[in-house]
Design a protein around this motif. Structure first.
Motif, PDB file in Angstrom:
ATOM      1  N   HIS A   9       0.263   4.588   5.360  1.00  0.00           N
ATOM      2  CA  HIS A   9       0.698   5.337   6.556  1.00  0.00           C
ATOM      3  C   HIS A   9       1.357   6.643   5.905  1.00  0.00           C
ATOM      4  N   ASP A  10       1.809   7.378   6.596  1.00  0.00           N
ATOM      5  CA  ASP A  10       2.445   8.836   6.145  1.00  0.00           C
ATOM      6  C   ASP A  10       3.418   8.509   5.146  1.00  0.00           C
ATOM      7  N   PRO A  11       3.378   8.519   3.683  1.00  0.00           N
ATOM      8  CA  PRO A  11       4.193   8.252   2.774  1.00  0.00           C
ATOM      9  C   PRO A  11       5.750   9.121   2.847  1.00  0.00           C
TER      10      PRO A  11
ATOM     11  N   THR B 182       0.784  -1.199  -0.161  1.00  0.00           N
ATOM     12  CA  THR B 182      -0.146  -0.088   0.148  1.00  0.00           C
ATOM     13  C   THR B 182       0.830   1.276  -0.017  1.00  0.00           C
ATOM     14  N   LEU B 183       1.927   1.384   0.801  1.00  0.00           N
ATOM     15  CA  LEU B 183       2.898   2.398   0.560  1.00  0.00           C
ATOM     16  C   LEU B 183       3.340   2.555  -0.707  1.00  0.00           C
TER      17      LEU B 183
ATOM     18  N   HIS C 166      -3.900  11.046  -3.973  1.00  0.00           N
ATOM     19  CA  HIS C 166      -3.321  10.181  -2.803  1.00  0.00           C
ATOM     20  C   HIS C 166      -4.467  10.249  -1.608  1.00  0.00           C
ATOM     21  N   ASN C 167      -4.793  11.491  -1.580  1.00  0.00           N
ATOM     22  CA  ASN C 167      -5.960  11.794  -0.275  1.00  0.00           C
ATOM     23  C   ASN C 167      -7.274  11.018  -0.597  1.00  0.00           C
TER      24      ASN C 167
ATOM     25  N   LEU D 151       0.998   9.486  -5.272  1.00  0.00           N
ATOM     26  CA  LEU D 151       1.602  10.665  -5.437  1.00  0.00           C
ATOM     27  C   LEU D 151       2.318  11.234  -6.617  1.00  0.00           C
ATOM     28  N   ALA D 152       3.073  10.375  -7.261  1.00  0.00           N
ATOM     29  CA  ALA D 152       3.744  10.856  -8.247  1.00  0.00           C
ATOM     30  C   ALA D 152       2.947  11.059  -9.771  1.00  0.00           C
TER      31      ALA D 152
END
Length: 320
Positions: free
Chosen positions: A149-151, A109-110, A125-126, A117-118
């Motif tokens: 989790h916080d990327p 998932t990360l 992402h959100n 994001l890319a």
């Protein structure tokens, strides 16, 4: 710490069969998986584990029932064993390994978060991974937020991974893989939703992500089952599990009550408390099952621990 009597695999948390007394890994812990001699002659009215072939049962005792349809009998018994034990289906491959499947899902998932994001920035992402109070209709984030989790902060996923890796197998082996996965997901979802709904009810806006609600629920279960289990905080400081879990819960409760906020410093403390409460309730409900399967007492998880228990990052004011 021992090796499995069937495959010889090294196991730091071995399982000892109550029927034959031998030691096994998670793959061979069930009596039928190591052809346990204790099953022979056991009270098995359904004849699930004892088949009759050519007038001789699996224990080598003549029964005088040899018939030409032995092959059909064996086939029917085998299908029933497969059905009763979960063998012969895809899910059986993951029996006893659900903890590591969940762990892998977190890291995959990360990777998906970084890709999102890319490609589409924080908006995409959100939309995919953050449980947001103003977008609760995006029901997929109820689940994806548990694994996300916080990327930008690897410590977030590493902390939760340590807790899941060391403590998850203890709960899984006691209650079974299916129930453990269900417990993990329900605890994670309810912890996230509870945090978000509280903020929404108080007129705030928040987004959360992280597995800390679920991992803290695991610690809650073990707080009921093995409160005096020795762990190494930060892999250095020896202490009993109950002091760690109740200490973190006390700090989280103090911050929530004193500030009136569900999260402080980017950490979803209310989600921690909800997860812990779910874990305590689950542990009390299943304590008898854990005793029967060896989940209570016996094994000491020495040399384990993590960065002070599950904490974590998240969305706007809601990493957990």
């Amino acid at each position: 710490m021992a090796t499995c009597d069937v495959c010889g695999e090294y196991e730091n948390l071995p399982y000892q069969c109550r029927r034959c007394g031998r030691t096994f890994c998670g793959e061979h812990r069930l009596p039928e998986n190591h052809d346990c001699p204790g099953l022979r002659g056991s009270n098995d009215p359904g004849a699930v584990f004892e088949s009759t072939v050519g007038g001789v049962d699996r224990g080598g005792v003549a029964t005088g029932t040899g018939r030409s349809s032995d092959a059909g009998i064996v086939d029917r018994v085998k299908r029933r064993v497969d059905r009763e034990t979960g063998r012969g289906n895809v899910m059986s491959r993951f029996r006893g390994k659900a903890t590591y499947v969940l762990l892998a899902a977190m890291w995959f998932t990360l990777l998906g978060q970084w890709a999102a994001l890319a490609v589409g920035g924080s908006a995409l992402h959100n939309r995919l991974f953050v449980l947001e109070s103003y977008a609760l209709w995006q029901v997929w984030t109820w689940g994806t937020a548990v694994f996300a989790h916080d990327p930008g902060l690897l410590f977030h996923i590493i902390g939760n991974s340590i807790v899941l890796f060391f403590f998850g197998p203890l709960v899984e082996r006691a209650v079974g893989s299916k129930r453990f996965v269900g417990f993990f997901l329900v605890a994670g979802v309810l912890a996230g939703l509870g945090h978000v709904l509280f903020v929404l009810a108080t007129g705030g806006v928040v987004g959360v992500l992280g597995a800390s609600g679920a991992t803290f629920a695991i610690l809650g279960v073990l707080t009921v089952w093995r409160p005096n289990m020795q762990i190494l905080l930060f892999f250095v400081v020896p202490m009993k599990l109950k002091y760690l879990t109740w200490g973190i819960a006390a700090v989280s409760a103090f911050l929530v009550v004193s500030t009136g906020a569900a999260g402080v410093g980017g950490i979803a403390h209310l989600a921690h408390l909800i997860g812990f409460a779910i874990g305590l309730a689950f542990g009390k409900r299943n304590v008898n099952l854990a005793r029967r399967t060896g989940g209570v007492g016996g094994v000491r998880a020495s040399g384990v621990g993590g960065p002070g228990g599950p904490r974590g990052p998240g969305g706007p004011g809601g990493r957990f």
